[in-house]
Design a protein around this motif. Sequence first.
Motif, PDB file in Angstrom:
ATOM      1  N   VAL A   1      10.259  -3.232   0.996  1.00 35.85           N
ATOM      2  CA  VAL A   1       8.286  -3.142   0.781  1.00 35.85           C
ATOM      3  C   VAL A   1       8.419  -1.501   0.372  1.00 35.85           C
ATOM      4  O   VAL A   1       8.416  -0.930   1.635  1.00 35.85           O
ATOM      5  N   ASP A   2       7.544  -1.397  -0.559  1.00 34.81           N
ATOM      6  CA  ASP A   2       6.647  -0.019  -0.589  1.00 34.81           C
ATOM      7  C   ASP A   2       5.323  -0.544  -0.153  1.00 34.81           C
ATOM      8  O   ASP A   2       4.495  -0.672  -0.933  1.00 34.81           O
ATOM      9  N   TRP A   3       5.445  -0.293   1.053  1.00 37.12           N
ATOM     10  CA  TRP A   3       4.220  -0.617   1.921  1.00 37.12           C
ATOM     11  C   TRP A   3       2.767   0.879   1.272  1.00 37.12           C
ATOM     12  O   TRP A   3       2.126   0.289   1.747  1.00 37.12           O
ATOM     13  N   ALA A   4       3.445   1.729   0.765  1.00 38.04           N
ATOM     14  CA  ALA A   4       2.401   3.150   0.185  1.00 38.04           C
ATOM     15  C   ALA A   4       1.487   2.084  -0.922  1.00 38.04           C
ATOM     16  O   ALA A   4       0.543   3.088  -0.773  1.00 38.04           O
ATOM     17  N   SER A   5       2.339   1.977  -1.550  1.00 40.48           N
ATOM     18  CA  SER A   5       1.262   1.328  -2.895  1.00 40.48           C
ATOM     19  C   SER A   5       0.458   0.320  -1.979  1.00 40.48           C
ATOM     20  O   SER A   5      -0.231  -0.371  -1.181  1.00 40.48           O
TER      21      SER A   5
ATOM     22  N   PHE B   1       3.000  -6.459  -9.704  1.00 39.46           N
ATOM     23  CA  PHE B   1       2.243  -6.124  -8.337  1.00 39.46           C
ATOM     24  C   PHE B   1       2.704  -6.657  -7.011  1.00 39.46           C
ATOM     25  O   PHE B   1       1.844  -6.831  -5.882  1.00 39.46           O
ATOM     26  N   VAL B   2       3.653  -7.239  -7.305  1.00 37.79           N
ATOM     27  CA  VAL B   2       4.453  -7.396  -5.348  1.00 37.79           C
ATOM     28  C   VAL B   2       5.691  -5.894  -5.436  1.00 37.79           C
ATOM     29  O   VAL B   2       5.739  -5.893  -6.472  1.00 37.79           O
ATOM     30  N   PRO B   3       4.957  -5.996  -3.860  1.00 36.02           N
ATOM     31  CA  PRO B   3       5.295  -4.691  -3.581  1.00 36.02           C
ATOM     32  C   PRO B   3       7.238  -4.796  -3.228  1.00 36.02           C
ATOM     33  O   PRO B   3       7.828  -3.691  -2.283  1.00 36.02           O
ATOM     34  N   TRP B   4       7.848  -5.756  -3.896  1.00 34.48           N
ATOM     35  CA  TRP B   4       9.696  -5.291  -3.962  1.00 34.48           C
ATOM     36  C   TRP B   4      10.171  -6.544  -5.339  1.00 34.48           C
ATOM     37  O   TRP B   4       8.956  -6.626  -6.187  1.00 34.48           O
ATOM     38  N   HIS B   5      10.934  -6.038  -5.220  1.00 38.45           N
ATOM     39  CA  HIS B   5      11.288  -6.530  -6.778  1.00 38.45           C
ATOM     40  C   HIS B   5      11.878  -8.332  -7.244  1.00 38.45           C
ATOM     41  O   HIS B   5      12.393  -8.813  -5.983  1.00 38.45           O
TER      42      HIS B   5
ATOM     43  N   LEU C   1      -1.142  -6.471   0.510  1.00 41.59           N
ATOM     44  CA  LEU C   1      -0.507  -7.870   1.187  1.00 41.59           C
ATOM     45  C   LEU C   1      -0.926  -7.658   3.493  1.00 41.59           C
ATOM     46  O   LEU C   1      -0.249  -8.534   3.584  1.00 41.59           O
ATOM     47  N   THR C   2      -0.305  -6.565   3.188  1.00 39.81           N
ATOM     48  CA  THR C   2      -0.071  -5.604   5.242  1.00 39.81           C
ATOM     49  C   THR C   2      -2.409  -7.377   4.875  1.00 39.81           C
ATOM     50  O   THR C   2      -2.268  -7.731   6.494  1.00 39.81           O
ATOM     51  N   ALA C   3      -3.697  -6.323   4.711  1.00 35.08           N
ATOM     52  CA  ALA C   3      -4.953  -7.096   5.149  1.00 35.08           C
ATOM     53  C   ALA C   3      -4.485  -8.561   5.030  1.00 35.08           C
ATOM     54  O   ALA C   3      -5.463  -9.381   5.616  1.00 35.08           O
ATOM     55  N   MET C   4      -4.080  -9.168   3.690  1.00 37.23           N
ATOM     56  CA  MET C   4      -4.156 -10.758   3.389  1.00 37.23           C
ATOM     57  C   MET C   4      -3.402 -11.308   4.708  1.00 37.23           C
ATOM     58  O   MET C   4      -3.863 -12.248   5.094  1.00 37.23           O
TER      59      MET C   4
END
Length: 307
Positions: A266-270, A205-209, A276-279
């Motif tokens: 970062v997979d921003w569209a996921s 669930f982390v939007p990067w590796h 993450l952006t909201a938090m």
Amino acid sequence: MAQPTDPAAPDPTSAVQPVPAVPPPGRPLSAGVALLAVAVAVVNLTVGAVLTTVALTGHVLGAWPSPEPLSPGLLGAAMLGTAPALFALARAGTWQEARTLVLPLAVVLAGLFAVSLANAHRLYIADGGPVVSVLFSLGWLFTLGLLCVAAAVCLAGQLRTRSGPPAPRTHPLPGWAKPPLAVLGSAWLGIGTGLLVRPGFWAGFVPWHTNRVDAQALGVWALALGVGVLGSLAEDDLDRSRPALLSLPGTALAMAVVLAVRASHVDWASGPGLSLTAMVAGLLAAGASGHALVRGAAGGEATGRAG
């Protein structure tokens, strides 16, 4: 022959009983906790600046190998963001004013040390690597262990400090602020617990590796943020939450800089990217609104009106 006594003269045998001194309200902040906060602030400034700067240049530096500079960069950003609040915490007068930041600090120190020990075979000092990384790994483990021992000693001394009568709450949180704080704190607490306890599952669930150690280290910081936000909600007092309020916008801004520079990774569209952006935005909004409420309360006291 005995001399007659003057009835108006004071009786030398009678002594004035001293009135016991009443301690001030609350539990005074011990010198040990104040020194611990300054020591951790200095470490956060130096180590956080190094980790953040290296990550912004696209390179990886840490105590263990990371597949992407973003994870160690965010760890460094969290260190940098909390350093000013730790310096401010050292000037707090009572334990009630400091504990909303001291408790998350204890979570970070104990959590990162436990994660490092549990993954000791993955550290550079055990697995080998560049000399700089091996030395950094050794310093990381030694410093965390030393700070954990110091935190245990200082907190034990703080609990033994004589406490005065209960300190009243002077500026309670407004009702409209409590539901968003509860949601924000629960979100950080939940994702942090998941990353720490089940990194193999929640790392997806982390939007990067990330790898296992990165996920657990990020989980420790997320857990500490959740504890801090929910702790401020439980305190229900703006004056008691000043150091914690100072850490929120600083951490959010430092994280935003790292995320912006490494935005292409970062997979921003996921869903996790949007969450993450909201938090992060929630941390910034909570800190900004908290400071606005504190200024409003101070202005109300100065003018004699309710803040």
